[in-house]
Design a protein around this motif. Sequence first.
Motif, PDB file in Angstrom:
ATOM      1  N   PRO A  47     -34.023 -36.090  59.575  1.00 15.20           N
ATOM      2  CA  PRO A  47     -33.346 -34.863  60.006  1.00 15.20           C
ATOM      3  C   PRO A  47     -34.319 -33.845  60.587  1.00 15.20           C
ATOM      4  CG  PRO A  47     -32.484 -35.583  57.889  1.00 15.20           C
ATOM      5  CD  PRO A  47     -33.659 -36.470  58.191  1.00 15.20           C
ATOM      6  N   GLN A  48     -33.902 -33.226  61.690  1.00 17.83           N
ATOM      7  CA  GLN A  48     -34.678 -32.191  62.393  1.00 17.83           C
ATOM      8  C   GLN A  48     -35.958 -32.731  63.032  1.00 17.83           C
ATOM      9  OE1 GLN A  48     -33.099 -29.493  62.807  1.00 17.83           O
ATOM     10  NE2 GLN A  48     -31.579 -29.638  61.179  1.00 17.83           N
ATOM     11  N   ARG A  49     -36.099 -34.047  63.130  1.00 19.87           N
ATOM     12  CA  ARG A  49     -37.292 -34.629  63.728  1.00 19.87           C
ATOM     13  C   ARG A  49     -36.954 -35.246  65.087  1.00 19.87           C
ATOM     14  NH1 ARG A  49     -41.051 -35.650  59.522  1.00 19.87           N
ATOM     15  NH2 ARG A  49     -41.191 -33.661  58.434  1.00 19.87           N
ATOM     16  N   TRP A  50     -37.846 -35.025  66.062  1.00 19.33           N
ATOM     17  CA  TRP A  50     -37.678 -35.615  67.380  1.00 19.33           C
ATOM     18  C   TRP A  50     -38.455 -36.918  67.517  1.00 19.33           C
ATOM     19  CZ3 TRP A  50     -33.993 -33.990  70.523  1.00 19.33           C
ATOM     20  CH2 TRP A  50     -33.498 -32.687  70.381  1.00 19.33           C
ATOM     21  N   LEU A  51     -39.582 -37.043  66.793  1.00 22.09           N
ATOM     22  CA  LEU A  51     -40.393 -38.246  66.902  1.00 22.09           C
ATOM     23  C   LEU A  51     -40.020 -39.232  65.807  1.00 22.09           C
ATOM     24  CD1 LEU A  51     -43.917 -36.767  67.715  1.00 22.09           C
ATOM     25  CD2 LEU A  51     -42.115 -37.523  69.284  1.00 22.09           C
ATOM     26  N   PRO A  52     -39.806 -40.478  66.135  1.00 22.22           N
ATOM     27  CA  PRO A  52     -39.366 -41.458  65.144  1.00 22.22           C
ATOM     28  C   PRO A  52     -40.522 -42.153  64.442  1.00 22.22           C
ATOM     29  CG  PRO A  52     -39.275 -42.435  67.311  1.00 22.22           C
ATOM     30  CD  PRO A  52     -39.750 -41.013  67.506  1.00 22.22           C
ATOM     31  N   VAL A  53     -40.187 -42.899  63.379  1.00 23.67           N
ATOM     32  CA  VAL A  53     -41.111 -43.803  62.698  1.00 23.67           C
ATOM     33  C   VAL A  53     -40.403 -45.144  62.566  1.00 23.67           C
ATOM     34  CG1 VAL A  53     -42.269 -41.963  61.424  1.00 23.67           C
ATOM     35  CG2 VAL A  53     -40.297 -43.125  60.389  1.00 23.67           C
ATOM     36  N   HIS A  54     -41.140 -46.134  62.084  1.00 29.42           N
ATOM     37  CA  HIS A  54     -40.535 -47.434  61.818  1.00 29.42           C
ATOM     38  C   HIS A  54     -40.187 -47.550  60.334  1.00 29.42           C
ATOM     39  CE1 HIS A  54     -42.142 -49.378  65.660  1.00 29.42           C
ATOM     40  NE2 HIS A  54     -40.849 -49.617  65.653  1.00 29.42           N
ATOM     41  N   ALA A  55     -39.126 -48.270  60.045  1.00 28.47           N
ATOM     42  CA  ALA A  55     -38.766 -48.627  58.679  1.00 28.47           C
ATOM     43  C   ALA A  55     -38.369 -50.098  58.656  1.00 28.47           C
ATOM     44  CB  ALA A  55     -37.621 -47.761  58.160  1.00 28.47           C
ATOM     45  N   VAL A  56     -38.695 -50.771  57.550  1.00 29.46           N
ATOM     46  CA  VAL A  56     -38.383 -52.194  57.415  1.00 29.46           C
ATOM     47  C   VAL A  56     -37.848 -52.448  56.006  1.00 29.46           C
ATOM     48  CG1 VAL A  56     -40.227 -52.805  59.047  1.00 29.46           C
ATOM     49  CG2 VAL A  56     -40.670 -52.896  56.585  1.00 29.46           C
ATOM     50  N   PHE A 134     -33.763 -45.028  73.730  1.00 31.62           N
ATOM     51  CA  PHE A 134     -32.820 -44.362  74.618  1.00 31.62           C
ATOM     52  C   PHE A 134     -33.519 -43.488  75.659  1.00 31.62           C
ATOM     53  CE2 PHE A 134     -30.811 -44.886  70.428  1.00 31.62           C
ATOM     54  CZ  PHE A 134     -29.843 -45.809  70.784  1.00 31.62           C
ATOM     55  N   SER A 135     -34.835 -43.601  75.735  1.00 30.95           N
ATOM     56  CA  SER A 135     -35.593 -42.776  76.670  1.00 30.95           C
ATOM     57  C   SER A 135     -36.352 -43.674  77.637  1.00 30.95           C
ATOM     58  CB  SER A 135     -36.574 -41.868  75.917  1.00 30.95           C
ATOM     59  OG  SER A 135     -37.290 -41.051  76.807  1.00 30.95           O
ATOM     60  N   ARG A 136     -36.601 -43.160  78.832  1.00 31.63           N
ATOM     61  CA  ARG A 136     -37.385 -43.891  79.809  1.00 31.63           C
ATOM     62  C   ARG A 136     -38.196 -42.902  80.632  1.00 31.63           C
ATOM     63  NH1 ARG A 136     -34.853 -47.133  84.229  1.00 31.63           N
ATOM     64  NH2 ARG A 136     -36.762 -46.528  85.314  1.00 31.63           N
ATOM     65  N   ILE A 137     -39.160 -43.436  81.374  1.00 32.65           N
ATOM     66  CA  ILE A 137     -40.007 -42.620  82.228  1.00 32.65           C
ATOM     67  C   ILE A 137     -39.865 -43.109  83.665  1.00 32.65           C
ATOM     68  CG2 ILE A 137     -42.399 -42.066  82.823  1.00 32.65           C
ATOM     69  CD1 ILE A 137     -43.061 -42.146  79.876  1.00 32.65           C
ATOM     70  N   ASP A 138     -39.680 -42.155  84.567  1.00 34.29           N
ATOM     71  CA  ASP A 138     -39.672 -42.452  85.996  1.00 34.29           C
ATOM     72  C   ASP A 138     -40.784 -41.659  86.667  1.00 34.29           C
ATOM     73  OD1 ASP A 138     -37.373 -44.218  86.273  1.00 34.29           O
ATOM     74  OD2 ASP A 138     -36.162 -42.479  85.737  1.00 34.29           O
ATOM     75  N   LEU A 139     -41.531 -42.308  87.560  1.00 36.31           N
ATOM     76  CA  LEU A 139     -42.587 -41.673  88.331  1.00 36.31           C
ATOM     77  C   LEU A 139     -42.183 -41.674  89.796  1.00 36.31           C
ATOM     78  CD1 LEU A 139     -45.641 -43.496  86.701  1.00 36.31           C
ATOM     79  CD2 LEU A 139     -44.833 -41.204  86.185  1.00 36.31           C
ATOM     80  N   GLU A 166     -39.169 -37.646  82.126  1.00 39.40           N
ATOM     81  CA  GLU A 166     -39.161 -38.309  80.815  1.00 39.40           C
ATOM     82  C   GLU A 166     -38.077 -37.704  79.935  1.00 39.40           C
ATOM     83  OE1 GLU A 166     -42.207 -39.326  77.096  1.00 39.40           O
ATOM     84  OE2 GLU A 166     -42.895 -38.119  78.792  1.00 39.40           O
ATOM     85  N   GLY A 167     -36.947 -38.406  79.837  1.00 36.99           N
ATOM     86  CA  GLY A 167     -35.876 -37.958  78.958  1.00 36.99           C
ATOM     87  C   GLY A 167     -35.474 -36.519  79.217  1.00 36.99           C
ATOM     88  N   GLN A 168     -35.407 -35.726  78.131  1.00 36.41           N
ATOM     89  CA  GLN A 168     -34.999 -34.340  78.240  1.00 36.41           C
ATOM     90  C   GLN A 168     -36.184 -33.377  78.345  1.00 36.41           C
ATOM     91  OE1 GLN A 168     -31.596 -33.220  75.651  1.00 36.41           O
ATOM     92  NE2 GLN A 168     -31.653 -35.336  74.947  1.00 36.41           N
ATOM     93  N   LEU A 169     -37.395 -33.911  78.485  1.00 30.96           N
ATOM     94  CA  LEU A 169     -38.558 -33.051  78.683  1.00 30.96           C
ATOM     95  C   LEU A 169     -38.543 -32.490  80.107  1.00 30.96           C
ATOM     96  CD1 LEU A 169     -41.327 -35.203  76.982  1.00 30.96           C
ATOM     97  CD2 LEU A 169     -40.207 -33.166  76.064  1.00 30.96           C
TER      98      LEU A 169
END
Length: 256
Positions: A47-56, A134-139, A166-169
């Motif tokens: 919650p309230q985080r923009w950067l993800p982590v991995h979970a297994v 859900f994000s991608r980068i276009d140059l 880049e996404g919503q940036l």
Amino acid sequence: MAAVRISEQLKRLVPQLRYEPTSKRLRARLGDELVLDSRRAIVLWEPQRWLPVHAVPADDVVASLEPNPPGAGPTEPHTADGDPLAVRAGGILVPGAAFRLSDPDLEGYIAFDTDAFQWFEEDEPVIGHPRDPFSRIDLRASSQHVRVLLDGVVLAESTRPVILFEGQLPPRAYLPPEDVHWDRLTPVDLVTICPYKGHARYWAAPGLGDGRPVAWSYGPEFPEMAQIHGLIAFFNERTDIEVDGVAAKRPTTVWA
């Protein structure tokens, strides 16, 4: 039925615990020791985080998971419900590097601190936090006339930027180094990692602004980012940027 803007819907989800399964085989190592090996990993946003982590799933964890030592907090504060854990591999104990989630939909899943381990997707090493599926980068090469100023002083001016979307940036203009006034910049002792673009080094503008870094450049780690390797970008949030003679409003982001 009214139209829905997707970016606004995504913002409404930020207060929630969010996840998305990944089909990539995920492994993590601590030095030479295997920590986890999973084909059931998820990308997790607390919650309230923009950067993800991995979970297994805990069954895919090879290292020992132990109660966190008294007084040792997690390497980064968590906003989800759960219990911090220490990770032991090869005789090395890393306090707070794992987190057992309490959410019933993610029962049995353990989240891991990105920076504590070396990560591999399939057989390739990866750096930084997990990539957002859900994000991608276009140059895009551009002929826009970009002018970068700070306190009225021109730091760079170019009519041959490469614009990175880049996404919503906010879009970032990467400028050839020949179009930068290097006599007004100085390198700073800062390196950051982006899982999409690689390692970045930074420059500040002495005597201008608030002293924080204002520009950066990425190295050659990722061939798909070759179009911006060695080019210089400036923080839209910390400098004044004119595009074709029109001053752009400084955006509000975490870097403002």
